[in-house]
Design an enzyme around this catalytic site. Structure first.
Site: not given
Ligand SMILES: Cc1cc2nc3c(=O)[nH]c(=O)nc-3n(C[C@H](O)[C@H](O)[C@H](O)COP(=O)(O)OP(=O)(O)OC[C@H]3O[C@@H](n4cnc5c(N)ncnc54)[C@H](O)[C@@H]3O)c2cc1C
Lengths: 387, 262
Positions: A128, A337, A363
């Site tokens: 989280p 299209i 990823e």
């Molecule tokens: C359908 C689905 C499947 C998934 N499967 C897996 C899985 O199998 N295993 C697993 O471990 N995880 C999984 N995930 C998690 C996924 O990898 C994360 O959601 C992702 O890495 C982004 O993390 P967050 O959602 O907490 O976004 P946050 O980290 O909160 O980011 C929010 C926004 O801030 C931006 N941001 C954050 N830090 C920076 C920075 N330093 N510089 C610029 N911009 C930044 C991000 O790009 C994004 O736009 C899955 C997610 C989904 C939705």
């Protein structure tokens, strides 16, 4: 230089394409509508080895290497992004982490049944409060005799509800931080890992994503994956190959969009002739094709680099970044299209549009990919940057 | 128990374009595939082997690149593969082909049954099974499904015309497999990789098969295609059902296609 595929790879592609057309494509719409993994499709894929494509045959795999794995993902990406996601998380991050850093005994015990498709894998990193900032995970692993006790929760884990074998990252020494204090483990669902909330998603609804809850889950010390304290490296290394093959899946989506666009532009008439004769349509299609070719070159050259044992972190980041953008853009164009037909649930472009969006997020978001690429570029000139 | 399955490489008829003006077939965009009916013959043979044991051997006559259909068959589970290939087969008609295949079957030896597809998707000749049965002096069971082998006998349901008949024959026998007999399996991915990496196809030329000049001489000569002329677009009738019926009757009468009085 030789850009042709070896014959066995072409034939492997033929196998996957036929399987994709006959088994996967017809099931894609219903899986999306039911918001459920079609386990029958996954079982049929397992029966012909598609759950262990890159791994050596001595570990129950197909022995098709990174190139074969990219071929699999490209062909699945054409017909069903959900199936590509389920199989991609299983092979590309779940089983792959064990293949890359597992001991021989761990490979025999876990990789072999995963590669044979007798068990399903997952990869649990995100929490989280630790998404992009993966180093700030909080799940704790405390040594207890010959085992570790894990407490915490992981979210958004692909295959969470279905997986038998789950690679997990947890903090073993909070004083040491990500490098030294974080360890990777091979967990089994039957060790007591609980499935929490199952996500309701915008796209890839034919794949399952859930929370995984760890309450005093006992994992034997022999299931530590890689050296104690260096789990972050194992996980990041695994994500490198995951990004390449995710790029391959997006290549499939981008190609499918192009194919659909051409097929439709040939037959749809407006103002007295097929819309293929309109320059604005031609330009969209030309751009789609050019971007597909660029992506194809990048993906398969990167697969080749992996097989040569060359470093490929930067290129894998590029595959994921360019691939997710190309797929989203091409599907956006194809939808334009097709007009109303593109927007209709009766036609697959609408699903493809929803499915493609995730590749820009998971990823490692595309922002994170740019950080990965930039930090490699600056490293090449001697400058170290941090996110 | 040894079953030989004859498999043929051909251009995918779905991808062949007919050029009316030049009275020719344009195959440039067509892929080379295994005759789909032969896939079913192979599936049926593999099925029989799974039930009673033994060996399945695949045999093809074609250009060197026809090894593709044999390698795919090995990936599906065949035990051995032979390709009859020779420049002197380039004009081969059904007769020459049958002579070559029969010679190969004798050379393979100890063959209990020969399976073929019901017909080839390109030429749709459907005569190879009968020709081989005649040459080998084995019995011939056409369009067979649910093939069973039991102590020296082969049986199955023969789908000819509108009825299915249960047939039984002592071995050896030639069988063509009904074109809807089964659904061919997908090979395992590792089997595909291994088959094409190993490339275990034994190639025999006309000399290996001891073929005589007579057997090599085609009895039929291919002199080109004669394709149906392009159909012209018909006339479209508009209006209410009654109006269209009146117009249609008038048109037919005008062309003297309706009997009775005008
Ligand atoms: C359908 C689905 C499947 C998934 N499967 C897996 C899985 O199998 N295993 C697993 O471990 N995880 C999984 N995930 C998690 C996924 O990898 C994360 O959601 C992702 O890495 C982004 O993390 P967050 O959602 O907490 O976004 P946050 O980290 O909160 O980011 C929010 C926004 O801030 C931006 N941001 C954050 N830090 C920076 C920075 N330093 N510089 C610029 N911009 C930044 C991000 O790009 C994004 O736009 C899955 C997610 C989904 C939705």
């Amino acid at each position: 230089m030789d850009f042709t595929f070896p014959r066995e790879m072409e034939k492997f592609r033929k196998l996957v394409r036929e399987f994709g057309e006959e088994v996967v494509r017809p099931a894609a719409k219903a899986a999306d509508e039911k918001h459920e993994v079609d386990m029958d499709v996954i079982r049929q894929a397992a029966a012909i080895g598609l759950l262990g494509v890159p791994f050596p045959q001595k570990y129950g795999g197909v022995g098709a290497g990174e190139t074969g794995y990219c071929i699999l993902m490209e062909e699945l990406g054409k017909v069903c992004t959900s199936t590509a996601t389920t199989i991609g998380a299983h092979i590309g991050i779940g089983a792959m982490s064990i293949y890359l850093d597992g001991t021989e005994a761990q490979k025999q015990k876990y990789l072999v049944p995963l590669a044979r498709g007798e068990k399903l894998g997952a990869f649990a990193l995100t929490e989280p409060n630790a998404g992009s900032d993966a180093a700030s995970i909080k799940t704790k692993a405390v040594r207890d005799g010959d085992a570790y006790l894990l407490n915490g929760s992981k979210i958004y884990i692909t295959n969470g509800p279905l997986a038998d074998v789950i690679s997990v990252l947890a903090v073993t020494d909070p004083t040491l931080g990500a490098h030294g204090g974080v360890t990777a483990f091979i967990g089994e669902k039957q060790f007591g890992i609980q499935v929490g909330t199952v996500e309701k998603k915008m796209g890839i609804r034919g794949s399952a994503t859930s929370e995984l809850i760890f309450e005093d889950v006992r994992i034997p010390a022999e299931n530590v994956l890689g050296p104690v304290g260096l789990g972050f490296i194992t996980f990041m290394k695994t994500l490198d190959t995951g990004r390449l093959t995710l790029g391959a899946a997006t290549l499939g989506g981008a190609e499918e969009a192009l194919r659909i666009a051409i097929d439709y532009a040939r037959v749809r008439e407006a103002f007295g002739k097929p819309i293929a004769h309109k320059q604005s349509i031609q330009f969209m299609i030309a751009d789609m094709a050019a971007e597909v070719e660029a992506l194809r070159s990048l993906v398969y050259r990167t697969a080749w680099m992996v097989e040569q044992g060359m470093p490929y972190t930067k290129e894998a980041g590029m595959c994921k970044l360019l691939g997710s953008q190309t797929a989203s853009r091409n599907i956006h164009r194809a939808l334009q299209i097709l007009g109303a037909l593109g927007y209709s649930r009766d036609f697959p472009v609408e699903r493809m549009f929803r499915d493609a969006r995730i590749a820009e997020i998971f990823e490692g978001t595309n922002e994170i990919q740019r950080i990965v690429i930039a930090s490699q570029l600056f490293k090449e000139v001697g400058i170290r940057i941090r996110p | 128990m040894r079953i030989v399955v004859c498999v043929k490489q051909l251009y995918d008829p779905k991808m062949a374009r007919v050029s009316q003006s030049r009275q020719s077939l344009d195959l440039r965009a067509a892929e080379l595939i295994m005759n789909p009916m032969d896939l079913q013959a192979l599936e049926e043979a593999l099925h029989v082997r799974e039930a009673v044991g033994g060996e399945v051997t695949v045999l093809s006559l074609g250009k060197p690149e026809a090894d593709d259909v044999l390698l795919w068959s090995l990936a599906m589970g065949a035990d051995a593969a032979y390709l009859a290939s020779d420049e002197r087969f380039s004009e081969a008609d059904a007769g020459v082909t049958a002579h070559a295949l029969a010679a190969a079957i004798r050379r393979i030896g100890d063959v209990d049954a020969l399976f073929l597809g019901e017909y080839a998707a390109d030429s749709a000749g459907g005569q190879m099974g009968a020709r081989l049965a005649a040459m080998l002096r084995w019995s011939f069971l056409p369009a067979l499904a649910q093939v069973f082998l039991t102590d020296g006998h082969l049986s199955g349901l023969s789908y000819l015309e509108t009825t299915a008949r249960r047939l039984l024959t002592p071995l050896p026998a030639v069988v063509t497999v009904y074109h809807r007999a089964n659904k061919p399996r997908f090979p395992h991915g590792a089997a595909v990789i291994n088959a094409y990496r190993e490339g275990k196809v034994i190639v025999w030329d006309a000399d290996d098969l001891d073929m005589t000049l007579e057997e090599l001489a085609p009895q039929t000569l291919f002199r080109g295609y004669s394709l149906l002329p392009e159909r012209e677009l018909g006339t479209r009738l508009d209006g209410s059902a009654a109006e269209m019926a009146t117009d249609l009757a008038a048109m037919l009468q005008g062309r003297r296609l309706l009997g009775g009085e005008a």
